[in-house]
Design a protein around this motif. Structure first.
Motif, PDB file in Angstrom:
ATOM      1  N   TYR A   1     -12.158  -0.750  -5.540  1.00 42.27           N
ATOM      2  CA  TYR A   1     -12.151  -0.467  -7.190  1.00 42.27           C
ATOM      3  C   TYR A   1     -10.950  -1.124  -7.310  1.00 42.27           C
ATOM      4  O   TYR A   1     -10.251  -1.875  -6.307  1.00 42.27           O
TER       5      TYR A   1
ATOM      6  N   CYS B   1      -7.272  -1.537  -6.023  1.00 42.73           N
ATOM      7  CA  CYS B   1      -7.024  -1.500  -4.979  1.00 42.73           C
ATOM      8  C   CYS B   1      -6.329  -3.248  -4.664  1.00 42.73           C
ATOM      9  O   CYS B   1      -5.407  -4.508  -5.607  1.00 42.73           O
TER      10      CYS B   1
ATOM     11  N   VAL C   1      -6.990  -6.240  -0.859  1.00 39.37           N
ATOM     12  CA  VAL C   1      -9.096  -6.465  -0.189  1.00 39.37           C
ATOM     13  C   VAL C   1      -9.722  -6.633  -1.251  1.00 39.37           C
ATOM     14  O   VAL C   1     -10.145  -7.680  -0.898  1.00 39.37           O
ATOM     15  N   CYS C   2      -9.325  -5.452  -2.749  1.00 35.29           N
ATOM     16  CA  CYS C   2     -10.998  -6.158  -3.069  1.00 35.29           C
ATOM     17  C   CYS C   2     -10.685  -7.508  -4.075  1.00 35.29           C
ATOM     18  O   CYS C   2     -11.472  -8.293  -3.978  1.00 35.29           O
TER      19      CYS C   2
ATOM     20  N   HIS D   1     -10.817   2.836   2.209  1.00 33.10           N
ATOM     21  CA  HIS D   1     -12.499   2.435   1.721  1.00 33.10           C
ATOM     22  C   HIS D   1     -13.243   1.072   2.532  1.00 33.10           C
ATOM     23  O   HIS D   1     -12.472   0.251   2.842  1.00 33.10           O
TER      24      HIS D   1
HETATM   25 NI    NI Z   1     -10.037  -2.522  -2.198  1.00 33.38          NI
END
Ligand code: NI
Length: 199
Positions: free
Chosen positions: A70, A73, A76-77, A162
């Motif tokens: 998303y 985020c 991580v994303c 997620h």
């Molecule tokens: Ni993420």
């Protein structure tokens, strides 16, 4: 003195037992084994950042990195998308056989326009498709890819926990292998090249 040694030995044994149980429990998690190809992927019906309908047929004819995340985020994303972009650049000519699908797990905030702005980041994979849709459709897509996600926190600034795995799909739209989202770009590129070579 001797009487004190016995309880200490018992404590030591108990700690060893705990350690053994801990290792035994960790073992399967550390080596989950390859997921069966038929278990990952499947039909989805979403819209991209231009508002165009996109479904699983989009996978056909190219190698596809499918990643669920998303745009809000924090770490991580974006880290994963940057690593993926660098990996794809490292593929050279094979990069033209690749595409990236970024599927939101936050359809509430990730409108097509928001995905468009996000994926315009020059550090992210060029031409990445950002997919969103009604929450039920996003949930169905996530279920097909065995992706878990859950809203965390309250108010407008909530986050979404997620699953963070890049699913490499082959040009027939079948699951080829997972790419660890924390991997270095060179490792990702190596994995992708290896998968392409094996066809
Ligand atoms: Ni993420």
């Amino acid at each position: 003195m001797r009487r004190r040694a016995a309880p200490l030995a018992l404590v030591g044994l108990a700690l060893l037992a705990l350690l053994a149980v801990g290792l035994w429990r960790l073992w399967p998690a550390a080596s989950p084994g390859p997921a069966r190809a038929s278990e990952i992927g499947g039909p989805f019906s979403l819209i991209d950042q231009t508002g165009a309908a996109v479904d699983e047929r989009r996978l056909l004819g190219r190698w596809t990195a499918v990643y669920f995340g998303y745009t809000n985020c924090p770490d991580v994303c974006p880290t994963t998308l940057i690593a993926l972009a660098q990996a794809i650049d490292a593929l050279g000519a094979d990069s033209r056989r690749m595409q990236v699908l970024f599927i939101t797990v936050d359809p509430e905030r990730d409108s097509p326009a928001q995905l468009g702005r996000y994926l315009a980041n020059p550090a992210f994979p060029r031409g990445a498709l950002g997919l969103t849709g009604a929450p039920a459709r996003v949930a169905a897509a996530a279920k097909a890819y065995r992706v878990y996600y859950r809203k965390a926190g309250a108010g407008a600034g909530y986050s979404v926990d997620h699953t963070s795995v890049i699913y490499l799909m082959d040009p027939r739209g079948q699951f080829a292998r997972p790419l660890p989202a924390g991997a270095a770009p060179a490792d990702l590129a190596h994995q992708i090249e290896d998968a392409i070579r094996r066809g």
